[in-house]
Design a protein around this motif. Structure first.
Motif, PDB file in Angstrom:
ATOM      1  N   LEU A 297      15.442   8.009  19.062  1.00 35.99           N
ATOM      2  CA  LEU A 297      15.577   6.950  20.051  1.00 35.99           C
ATOM      3  C   LEU A 297      15.293   7.453  21.463  1.00 35.99           C
ATOM      4  O   LEU A 297      14.720   6.743  22.285  1.00 35.99           O
ATOM      5  N   GLN A 298      15.689   8.693  21.710  1.00 37.06           N
ATOM      6  CA  GLN A 298      15.456   9.259  23.035  1.00 37.06           C
ATOM      7  C   GLN A 298      13.958   9.414  23.301  1.00 37.06           C
ATOM      8  O   GLN A 298      13.489   9.141  24.413  1.00 37.06           O
ATOM      9  N   LEU A 299      13.198   9.810  22.270  1.00 37.37           N
ATOM     10  CA  LEU A 299      11.754   9.910  22.432  1.00 37.37           C
ATOM     11  C   LEU A 299      11.144   8.530  22.714  1.00 37.37           C
ATOM     12  O   LEU A 299      10.281   8.383  23.581  1.00 37.37           O
ATOM     13  N   ARG A 300      11.595   7.529  21.965  1.00 37.24           N
ATOM     14  CA  ARG A 300      11.107   6.170  22.196  1.00 37.24           C
ATOM     15  C   ARG A 300      11.533   5.662  23.572  1.00 37.24           C
ATOM     16  O   ARG A 300      10.774   4.972  24.260  1.00 37.24           O
ATOM     17  N   PHE A 301      12.747   6.016  23.964  1.00 43.23           N
ATOM     18  CA  PHE A 301      13.254   5.597  25.271  1.00 43.23           C
ATOM     19  C   PHE A 301      12.422   6.212  26.397  1.00 43.23           C
ATOM     20  O   PHE A 301      12.047   5.536  27.352  1.00 43.23           O
ATOM     21  N   GLU A 302      12.116   7.499  26.275  1.00 51.44           N
ATOM     22  CA  GLU A 302      11.307   8.165  27.292  1.00 51.44           C
ATOM     23  C   GLU A 302       9.895   7.588  27.341  1.00 51.44           C
ATOM     24  O   GLU A 302       9.307   7.430  28.418  1.00 51.44           O
ATOM     25  N   GLY A 303       9.334   7.267  26.142  1.00 50.59           N
ATOM     26  CA  GLY A 303       8.011   6.657  26.106  1.00 50.59           C
ATOM     27  C   GLY A 303       8.003   5.282  26.736  1.00 50.59           C
ATOM     28  O   GLY A 303       7.099   4.928  27.504  1.00 50.59           O
ATOM     29  N   ALA A 304       9.029   4.461  26.429  1.00 46.24           N
ATOM     30  CA  ALA A 304       9.122   3.122  27.016  1.00 46.24           C
ATOM     31  C   ALA A 304       9.317   3.205  28.526  1.00 46.24           C
ATOM     32  O   ALA A 304       8.772   2.390  29.280  1.00 46.24           O
ATOM     33  N   GLU A 305      10.077   4.192  28.973  1.00 46.59           N
ATOM     34  CA  GLU A 305      10.289   4.369  30.410  1.00 46.59           C
ATOM     35  C   GLU A 305       8.979   4.733  31.107  1.00 46.59           C
ATOM     36  O   GLU A 305       8.688   4.247  32.203  1.00 46.59           O
ATOM     37  N   LEU A 306       8.171   5.560  30.437  1.00 44.99           N
ATOM     38  CA  LEU A 306       6.872   5.932  31.008  1.00 44.99           C
ATOM     39  C   LEU A 306       5.950   4.726  31.077  1.00 44.99           C
ATOM     40  O   LEU A 306       5.274   4.498  32.086  1.00 44.99           O
ATOM     41  N   ASP A 307       5.915   3.916  30.003  1.00 49.20           N
ATOM     42  CA  ASP A 307       5.067   2.715  30.003  1.00 49.20           C
ATOM     43  C   ASP A 307       5.520   1.725  31.066  1.00 49.20           C
ATOM     44  O   ASP A 307       4.696   1.005  31.648  1.00 49.20           O
ATOM     45  N   TYR A 308       6.835   1.658  31.297  1.00 47.91           N
ATOM     46  CA  TYR A 308       7.385   0.693  32.246  1.00 47.91           C
ATOM     47  C   TYR A 308       7.174   1.133  33.697  1.00 47.91           C
ATOM     48  O   TYR A 308       6.748   0.343  34.550  1.00 47.91           O
ATOM     49  N   LYS A 309       7.426   2.396  33.985  1.00 46.99           N
ATOM     50  CA  LYS A 309       7.442   2.851  35.373  1.00 46.99           C
ATOM     51  C   LYS A 309       6.142   3.514  35.829  1.00 46.99           C
ATOM     52  O   LYS A 309       5.913   3.642  37.026  1.00 46.99           O
TER      53      LYS A 309
END
Length: 368
Positions: A297-309
């Protein structure tokens, strides 16, 4: 039986053209003069353009963080994505940005008229052109009486497209980021709860099941063995008490008491370990499973944060807009030719009407 008038043939057309040659020539020259006047009186318009490719709509995190996947980050957009970009360029939302940026209502003279925004959008649509090139690039062309403004507007169309595509990407990324953030926080709370329970068990004496189990098993067996050995030795000594000094029996009794004391001390520790070890093993297995899930989940969270920001360029610029030196519109020779041709066609058709069509109407009227 009435005879229908014959249809005019090519020779008839030539004859009429010759008979009315002066009139046709006059109207043709008149059309040419109107074309010349229009060509030289019309305000010149300059056209500036820029050409670029758009990148494919790939996830930034997947393109940058995944191994051996950087080539996806460098891919150009396909035809569907190019059409989507052109649709954005034609949207009223993007046009309104350009209108507001350059105050086009006033520039086009629509500010104090009825429906100024609608008229300005229509004028901007007429003066701008967005199309796909043969090599799947996009060309933005903008016309205006001001050459510098035409260049700046072409650049701003491209900048606004970049901004709009980034906003769309980040809006979608924000939704994914918020959903995954909720899952991540929930999973982190579950892992923290498991760690808290494990900490409580550790405070009661269970630290490492495998090593403690081995040590305690060995210790309790050795303690029990010593007790039994001292009991057996004491029994033998008591049976032969007359032959042994009293100190031997006393010493044996002391060792037996010490062995029993050690055994009694170990028993509750072993019992407590046995009572808690099952729960400890269950929590430890659950912790490992949930920790792995949390890591994913942390990997997905970091990826989503990168796509978002993350904000990256949404274009590969091929040809930057420049200030045009020469007006593109009107094309004087073409304009003069069209007016001249129009004068000839109108005069010729008028003559044909007078010679071939009008007499038929008069004949029918007389017969009636």
């Amino acid at each position: 039986m009435e005879l229908k008038p014959n249809q005019p043939d090519f020779l008839d057309l030539l004859r009429v053209s010759y008979n009315y040659r002066k009139q046709i020539l006059f109207l043709t020259i008149f059309g040419m003069l109107v074309g010349i006047a229009t060509a030289f009186l019309a305000k010149p318009e300059f056209e500036a353009f820029t050409v670029f490719y758009i990148p494919a709509n790939n996830s930034i995190s997947k393109s940058l963080l995944a191994e051996n996947n950087l080539e996806n980050f460098m891919r150009y957009g396909d035809e569907d994505q190019i059409d989507q970009a052109i649709e954005m360029l034609n949207s009223d939302a993007l046009k309104d940005r350009v209108i507001a940026k350059f105050n086009l209502q006033e520039h086009y003279g629509f500010k104090n008229t009825k429906y100024p925004q609608t008229k300005t959008r229509a004028k901007l649509k007429t003066n701008s052109d967005f199309k796909r090139t043969d090599n799947l690039a996009i060309k933005i062309a903008v016309r205006d009486e001001d050459a510098v403004l035409a260049k700046e507007m072409a650049d701003y169309f491209l900048l606004s497209l970049d901004s709009m595509r980034t906003q769309i990407q980040q809006a979608r990324g924000q939704q994914a980021y918020q959903l995954i953030a909720q899952q991540y926080q929930k999973k982190q709370a579950e892992v923290d709860a498991i760690l808290k329970n494990l900490s409580q068990i550790r405070q009661q004496g269970v630290f490492d099941y495998e090593s403690q189990s081995e040590v305690l098993s060995k210790a309790i067996i050795e303690a029990e063995t010593r007790v039994k050995a001292e009991e057996a030795r004491l029994k033998v000594y008591q049976q032969n008490a007359s032959k042994l000094p009293d100190s031997t029996i006393i010493k044996t009794q002391g060792r037996l008491a010490a062995a029993k004391a050690s055994y009694q001390i170990l028993k509750p520790t072993v019992a407590n370990f046995g009572r808690l070890s099952g729960k400890y093993l269950e929590l430890e297995a659950l912790y490992k499973k949930e920790q792995e899930s949390l890591a994913n989940l942390q990997l997905r969270f970091e990826g989503a944060e990168l796509d978002y920001k993350a904000a990256i360029s949404q274009r590969f610029l091929i040809e930057k807009a420049s200030v045009p030196e020469k007006a593109k519109y009107p094309q004087k020779a073409v304009l003069i030719f069209l007016f001249t041709l129009s004068g000839f066609i109108i005069s010729f058709l008028t003559v044909c009407y007078l010679e071939f069509v009008a007499p038929r109407f008069r004949t029918r009227h007389v017969r009636l």
